[in-house]
Design an enzyme around this catalytic site. Structure first.
Site, short mmCIF file in Angstrom:
data_model
loop_
_atom_site.label_atom_id
_atom_site.label_comp_id
_atom_site.label_asym_id
_atom_site.label_seq_id
_atom_site.Cartn_x
_atom_site.Cartn_y
_atom_site.Cartn_z
N HIS A 53 1.39 -23.40 102.54
CA HIS A 53 1.97 -24.72 102.22
C HIS A 53 2.19 -25.51 103.51
O HIS A 53 2.01 -26.73 103.54
CB HIS A 53 3.30 -24.56 101.48
CG HIS A 53 3.19 -23.90 100.14
ND1 HIS A 53 3.62 -22.61 99.90
CD2 HIS A 53 2.69 -24.34 98.97
CE1 HIS A 53 3.39 -22.30 98.63
NE2 HIS A 53 2.83 -23.33 98.05
N GLY A 85 -4.91 -26.78 98.32
CA GLY A 85 -5.53 -25.68 99.05
C GLY A 85 -6.81 -25.19 98.36
O GLY A 85 -6.91 -25.20 97.13
N GLU A 86 -7.76 -24.75 99.18
CA GLU A 86 -9.00 -24.18 98.63
C GLU A 86 -8.77 -22.82 98.00
O GLU A 86 -9.63 -22.31 97.29
CB GLU A 86 -10.05 -24.06 99.75
CG GLU A 86 -10.63 -25.39 100.16
CD GLU A 86 -11.75 -25.26 101.17
OE1 GLU A 86 -11.89 -24.18 101.77
OE2 GLU A 86 -12.47 -26.25 101.35
N ALA A 137 8.68 -21.50 96.80
CA ALA A 137 8.31 -20.23 97.46
C ALA A 137 7.31 -20.54 98.58
O ALA A 137 6.24 -19.92 98.67
CB ALA A 137 7.75 -19.23 96.44
N HIS A 152 5.17 -20.99 101.90
CA HIS A 152 4.73 -20.07 102.96
C HIS A 152 3.84 -20.85 103.91
O HIS A 152 3.67 -22.08 103.76
CB HIS A 152 4.03 -18.85 102.35
CG HIS A 152 2.96 -19.19 101.36
ND1 HIS A 152 1.79 -19.85 101.71
CD2 HIS A 152 2.88 -19.01 100.02
CE1 HIS A 152 1.05 -20.02 100.64
NE2 HIS A 152 1.69 -19.54 99.59
#
Ligand code: PAF
Length: 268
Positions: free
Chosen positions: A32, A142-143, A27, A29
């Protein structure tokens, strides 16, 4: 771009290039895409893993309805110059029932872990496996999932895993909502309500003492089903003077949304 489904095929990837991995549950986006671009900037060979990891979902969670957008995911990877996509089946990742798993320790029971007691054991176990299977120099996270990032960093240090964890800032929609694969669950009305979350972070970050930061953020979230609004230090220990992190979790309808931001604590 190579698309591989088995650990045997994955193992035949060239070993001499500088290697980066971006682990995902699909999924994909723009968030990513930021991770993949960061990997491209640093590494010669980028592997993206796409695996909806059953072990990190609780019995009452959204494993079955988790969004799956395989064709679009592969398109995005191709456009961004990914070298290898590893899309295994659960049997390829978990070749036998796991007796040995990664214990996330006390932090794994707090914040997200309080609502999702088995979640971080599942995350750390699969991340550990995928690190061994992909053998990267760098792994990009990711943070947005700040507690996950913190626990992965701790695992890499505590278990002497030879990889550098690279943190990538949260990707946001133009109106401030953090990008998340779960945003597709929101109705237009719920999406509007969810904008209270970036407003809460902004209001909190304007304050200086942990209690004031939390109160200012909570005020923006009034009327929503708030799970937590807390200030911690950057490693998620108790807040102290200097840099800190404001973390929030809110349920909008049936969807649990999390977000966080840096704060500056100048008084206790
Ligand atoms: O952040 C995610 O998408 C997942 O938790 C991860 C790191 C891919 C492990 O399944």
């Amino acid at each position: 771009m190579r698309i591989v489904h088995t650990r045997t095929d994955l193992a035949s990837d060239s070993g001499d290039a500088r290697r980066g991995v971006v682990m995902t549950m699909g999924a994909l986006h723009e968030g990513h895409a930021d991770l993949i671009r960061a990997a491209r900037d640093l590494d010669d060979h980028v592997t993206v893993t796409i695996f909806v990891n059953p072990m990190q979902f609780g019995a009452d969670e959204d494993l079955d309805r988790y969004p799956r957008t395989m064709d679009a995911d592969l398109d995005l990877c191709e456009r961004l110059g990914v070298n290898t996509v590893y899309m295994p089946t659960p049997d390829d990742v978990y070749v036998r029932p796991s007796l040995v798993t990664v214990d996330p320790g006390e932090l794994g029971t707090e914040l997200e872990g309080a609502a999702r007691p088995t979640h971080f054991r599942g995350v750390l176990t699969v991340v550990n496996k995928l690190l061994h299977l992909t053998r990267p120099d760098h792994a990009f996270f990711g943070e947005k999932d700040y507690q996950q990032l913190t626990l992965i960093r701790s695992m890499v240090i505590d278990l002497d895993i030879g990889v550098k964890v690279v943190a990538v800032p949260t990707s946001r929609e133009p109106d401030g909502l953090a990008r998340s694969s779960r945003n597709v669950y929101l109705t237009p009305e719920q999406r509007e309500q969810a904008l209270a979350i970036p407003r809460a972070l902004k209001a909190g970050a304007a304050e200086h003492r942990p209690a004031d930061i939390e109160a200012a953020a909570a005020a923006q979230l009034s009327g929503l089903d708030t799970d937590y609004v807390v200030v911690r230090d950057p490693e998620l220990g108790p807040p102290r003077m200097g840099r800190g992190r404001l973390l929030v979790a809110v349920r909008v309808g049936a969807t649990r949304l999390i977000d966080n931001c840096a704060v500056e604590v100048t008084g206790l």
